[in-house]
Design a protein around this motif. Structure first.
Motif, short mmCIF file in Angstrom:
data_model
loop_
_atom_site.label_atom_id
_atom_site.label_comp_id
_atom_site.label_asym_id
_atom_site.label_seq_id
_atom_site.Cartn_x
_atom_site.Cartn_y
_atom_site.Cartn_z
N ALA A 78 0.84 -1.21 0.00
CA ALA A 78 0.00 0.00 0.00
C ALA A 78 0.87 1.26 0.00
N MET A 79 1.92 1.25 0.79
CA MET A 79 2.81 2.41 0.87
C MET A 79 3.50 2.65 -0.48
N LEU A 80 3.86 1.57 -1.16
CA LEU A 80 4.53 1.68 -2.46
C LEU A 80 3.54 1.89 -3.61
N GLU A 81 2.27 1.90 -3.26
CA GLU A 81 1.20 2.07 -4.24
C GLU A 81 1.27 1.02 -5.34
N ILE A 82 1.46 -0.24 -4.89
CA ILE A 82 1.48 -1.36 -5.83
C ILE A 82 0.39 -2.35 -5.45
N LYS A 83 0.00 -3.12 -6.42
CA LYS A 83 -1.03 -4.14 -6.20
C LYS A 83 -0.42 -5.50 -6.54
N PRO A 84 0.01 -6.24 -5.52
CA PRO A 84 0.59 -7.55 -5.79
C PRO A 84 -0.46 -8.51 -6.33
N ASP A 85 -0.02 -9.47 -7.12
CA ASP A 85 -0.90 -10.52 -7.63
C ASP A 85 -1.17 -11.47 -6.47
N LEU A 86 -2.41 -11.54 -6.05
CA LEU A 86 -2.76 -12.30 -4.84
C LEU A 86 -3.43 -13.65 -5.12
N TRP A 87 -3.63 -14.00 -6.37
CA TRP A 87 -4.40 -15.20 -6.69
C TRP A 87 -3.82 -16.44 -6.01
N ARG A 88 -2.53 -16.71 -6.21
CA ARG A 88 -1.90 -17.88 -5.58
C ARG A 88 -1.88 -17.75 -4.06
N VAL A 89 -1.58 -16.56 -3.61
CA VAL A 89 -1.51 -16.30 -2.17
C VAL A 89 -2.87 -16.60 -1.52
N GLN A 90 -3.93 -16.14 -2.14
CA GLN A 90 -5.28 -16.38 -1.61
C GLN A 90 -5.58 -17.87 -1.55
N ASN A 91 -5.25 -18.59 -2.61
CA ASN A 91 -5.51 -20.03 -2.63
C ASN A 91 -4.68 -20.78 -1.60
N GLN A 92 -3.41 -20.42 -1.48
CA GLN A 92 -2.55 -21.05 -0.47
C GLN A 92 -3.05 -20.73 0.93
N PHE A 93 -3.48 -19.50 1.14
CA PHE A 93 -3.99 -19.06 2.43
C PHE A 93 -5.23 -19.87 2.83
N LEU A 94 -6.17 -20.01 1.89
CA LEU A 94 -7.39 -20.77 2.17
C LEU A 94 -7.07 -22.24 2.44
N GLN A 95 -6.14 -22.81 1.68
CA GLN A 95 -5.76 -24.20 1.90
C GLN A 95 -5.09 -24.37 3.26
N ALA A 96 -4.21 -23.44 3.61
CA ALA A 96 -3.53 -23.51 4.90
C ALA A 96 -4.53 -23.41 6.05
N TYR A 97 -5.50 -22.52 5.92
CA TYR A 97 -6.52 -22.38 6.97
C TYR A 97 -7.27 -23.70 7.14
N SER A 98 -7.68 -24.30 6.02
CA SER A 98 -8.41 -25.57 6.09
C SER A 98 -7.56 -26.65 6.73
N ASP A 99 -6.29 -26.75 6.32
CA ASP A 99 -5.39 -27.77 6.87
C ASP A 99 -5.19 -27.58 8.36
N LEU A 100 -4.93 -26.35 8.77
CA LEU A 100 -4.71 -26.07 10.19
C LEU A 100 -5.97 -26.30 11.00
N SER A 101 -7.10 -25.95 10.45
CA SER A 101 -8.37 -26.17 11.13
C SER A 101 -8.64 -27.66 11.30
#
Length: 132
Positions: A78-101
Motif C-alpha cells: 500500500a505504501m509503495l502504491e502497488i497491487k501484488p498478484d494475490l491469486w496464488r496467495v489467496q488459494n494457499q492461504f485458504l488451503q492452509a486455513y483448512s489444513d490447520l483447522s
C-alpha cells in the motif's frame, strides 16, 4: 533505490529487523528528487514474498509471526502504491486455513488473526474453511 526497496521487502518477509517507517523514509527520499519506483518489479517481489510466506503456514511454524509478516508486506504494498498478484496467495492461504483447522491447531486468537488477514488479502472471511 529499487535495490533498497527490494531489500526492505525481503526483510519484511524474513522477519529481519526493519520498520514501515524505514520504508517510508526510502520512499520520501526518492520522491524528493522525482524518483518513481519500478512498480512492476516491486509488485512481483511482494507477490513472490507473500507466496513463500503462505506456503510456510503449518502447525510447526510460528503462525502469529507469519501472519504479522504477511500484514507488513501488505502495508508495504500500500505504501509503495502497488497491487501484488494475490491469486496464488489467496488459494494457499485458504488451503492452509483448512489444513490447520482440520488438525485442530487454530485457537481463537489465531483464528481471529486469520480472519483479519483474510480481509487484508481480499478474501471474504466467510470463505475460511470452505471446501469445494
Amino acid at each position: 533505490l529499487d535495490h533498497h526497496l527490494r531489500c526492505q521487502i525481503e526483510a519484511f518477509e524474513t522477519g529481519r529487523e526493519t520498520t514501515l517507517a524505514h520504508l517510508e523514509q526510502l520512499c520520501e527520499r526518492g520522491k524528493s528528487w522525482g524518483y518513481l519506483p519500478e512498480r512492476d518489479v516491486l509488485s512481483k517481489a511482494v507477490s513472490e514474498a507473500l507466496e513463500r510466506l503462505t506456503l510456510d503456514f503449518s502447525d510447526d511454524s510460528d503462525l502469529v509471526a507469519i501472519t504479522s509478516r504477511v500484514e507488513l508486506l501488505m502495508d508495504a504494498a500500500a505504501m509503495l502504491e502497488i497491487k501484488p498478484d494475490l491469486w496464488r496467495v489467496q488459494n494457499q492461504f485458504l488451503q492452509a486455513y483448512s489444513d490447520l483447522s482440520d488438525r485442530g491447531v487454530l485457537d481463537e486468537p489465531l483464528r481471529q488473526a486469520f480472519v483479519k488477514l483474510a480481509v487484508r488479502l481480499h478474501v471474504s472471511p466467510t470463505m475460511l474453511g470452505w471446501r469445494p
